[in-house]
Design a protein around this motif. Structure first.
Motif, PDB file in Angstrom:
ATOM      1  N   PRO A 103     -89.698  20.100  -7.606  1.00 55.55           N
ATOM      2  CA  PRO A 103     -89.705  20.572  -8.979  1.00 55.55           C
ATOM      3  C   PRO A 103     -88.290  20.754  -9.488  1.00 55.55           C
ATOM      4  CG  PRO A 103     -90.142  22.379  -7.472  1.00 55.55           C
ATOM      5  CD  PRO A 103     -90.104  21.129  -6.641  1.00 55.55           C
ATOM      6  N   GLY A 122     -90.285  21.620  -2.443  1.00 55.98           N
ATOM      7  CA  GLY A 122     -90.511  22.725  -3.356  1.00 55.98           C
ATOM      8  C   GLY A 122     -90.631  24.071  -2.683  1.00 55.98           C
ATOM      9  N   ARG A 150     -95.900  26.622  -9.039  1.00 55.75           N
ATOM     10  CA  ARG A 150     -95.114  26.009 -10.118  1.00 55.75           C
ATOM     11  C   ARG A 150     -95.916  25.897 -11.405  1.00 55.75           C
ATOM     12  NH1 ARG A 150     -94.240  21.411  -7.809  1.00 55.75           N
ATOM     13  NH2 ARG A 150     -95.914  20.327  -8.916  1.00 55.75           N
ATOM     14  N   ASP A 151     -97.179  25.483 -11.291  1.00 59.05           N
ATOM     15  CA  ASP A 151     -97.954  25.121 -12.477  1.00 59.05           C
ATOM     16  C   ASP A 151     -99.078  26.104 -12.802  1.00 59.05           C
ATOM     17  OD1 ASP A 151     -96.383  22.808 -12.548  1.00 59.05           O
ATOM     18  OD2 ASP A 151     -97.810  21.715 -11.275  1.00 59.05           O
TER      19      ASP A 151
END
Length: 374
Positions: A16, A45, A338-339
């Motif tokens: 990322p 990541g 992350r998302d």
């Protein structure tokens, strides 16, 4: 169903934008050193930042592979620097899972817990509720959803090649007639030891992931080895809401090992011997690397599918085994951090499996069949 289908190479996601998520790992015994630390380090990541262990021997072992890692003597030291971490992974003894996970969540840290997440389904659901209240990720490390044989069987089911499945047999058997010692073999209830909660956590989770909720549970559980305190030979029969019957075996006293899977459907059956190769590879010091083969087993160990004849006498035809993909678990954890996507295995799913394990323990103790949800 959750989980990656595997690709034949070590899984990973593109790094990322920005720095990797910093991970604190609590515990560096078998689970921490063989599974979690290598898989975390191999995941784009994620960065293994701190290992919690007071053992100098284990620290030296960790330094040999992760020279830049930090150490802490207690999990409490992680909470003191919670702002410097992004995830805590709990691979300490079973009795510590609930208190350490609770402390991590209260410190504002997302959490991965090795199985079993707790001793009871109620405790697991309470942890799930705390994570939701704090808006934090909470996931359970059920790595055997990414076993090669499980991924292969799931593909056969999705393709309908077996027809309507009627019976699912799953065995996780070993030949260990001598005790190894340690908390896993302790009969003390607070240790949450024994095969029912150790290997049973795997086989029950797999059965529920494949065939859905359980409505009825019957179990037999024995202590076979001289000097043993916890169950070392256990059988669970599960009736699923959809009608499939799962027969699940876990044993440390199996002098002859049965098939890992035997799945009988209305059109064909599938029989697979041998364990997924990833644990053995990790124990040998092999590590997944992006773009390189991982989790592949020898052709001669392929399962067979067919009808009307035993696979041991040439019945059916070999089925290519999909590569195992343990790295996919932490790749999905990185995605979730992350998302904001769903974790690979939720605490609620783990609680459903614990419902079955608790029912199995009661069934074996009282000699009754237990109805779930009654």
């Amino acid at each position: 169903m959750n989980g990656s289908t595997g690709t034949g190479a070590a899984s990973g996601v593109p790094a990322p934008a920005g720095p990797p998520f910093r991970v604190g790992l609590v515990g560096y015994g078998l689970a921490g050193s063989v599974f979690h630390a290598p898989l975390i380090a191999a995941t784009e990541g994620l960065a293994l930042d701190t290992i919690v262990t007071s053992s100098e021997e284990r620290r030296e072992q960790a330094r040999g592979e992760f020279p830049d890692v930090r150490f802490a003597a207690t999990a409490g030291e992680l909470w003191e620097r919670a702002d410097a971490l992004d995830l805590v992974v709990i691979a300490s003894p079973n009795r510590t899972h609930v208190p350490v996970a609770t402390a991590a969540l209260e410190a504002g840290l997302p959490v991965v817990v090795d199985k079993p997440i707790a001793g009871t389904a109620a405790e697991a659901r309470a942890l799930a509720g705390l994570a939701e209240q704090r808006g934090l990720l909470l996931s359970v490390f059920q790595n055997r959803r990414w076993d090669s044989d499980f991924l292969t069987l799931r593909r056969l089911l999705e393709d309908g090649e077996l027809g309507e499945v009627q019976r699912f047999e799953s065995r996780f058997e070993r030949w260990r007639p001598q005790l190894k010692g340690g908390w896993r073999e302790s009969g003390a209830p607070e240790e949450i030891g024994g095969l029912l909660y150790d290997l049973g956590s795997h086989v029950v989770d797999q059965a529920l992931a494949l065939f859905g909720p359980a409505v009825r549970v019957y179990a037999e559980s024995d202590v076979r080895r001289p000097g043993a305190e916890a169950d070392d030979d256990t059988f669970i029969a599960v009736t699923h809401a959809g009608g499939v019957r799962s027969h699940l075996y876990m044993s440390a006293t199996a002098a002859q090992l049965g098939p890992r899977f035997r799945v009988l459907g209305s059109a064909a059956g599938y029989v697979k011997y041998g364990l997924d190769p990833q644990e053995a590879a990790l124990r040998e010091g092999k590590r997944p690397e992006p773009g390189r083969p991982w989790g592949e087993e020898p052709r001669e160990l392929r399962g067979r599918m067919g009808s009307g004849e035993s696979p041991l006498t040439g019945g059916g035809h070999p089925v290519e085994t999909r590569p195992g993909d343990y790295p996919a678990y932490y790749a999905q954890v990185a995605d979730a951090l992350r998302d904001g996507t769903a974790p690979p295995v939720s605490a609620y799913e783990a609680a459903d499996a614990l419902d079955v394990l608790e029912a199995a323990r009661r069934s074996a103790r009282e000699g009754v069949t237990v109805e779930l949800g009654a």
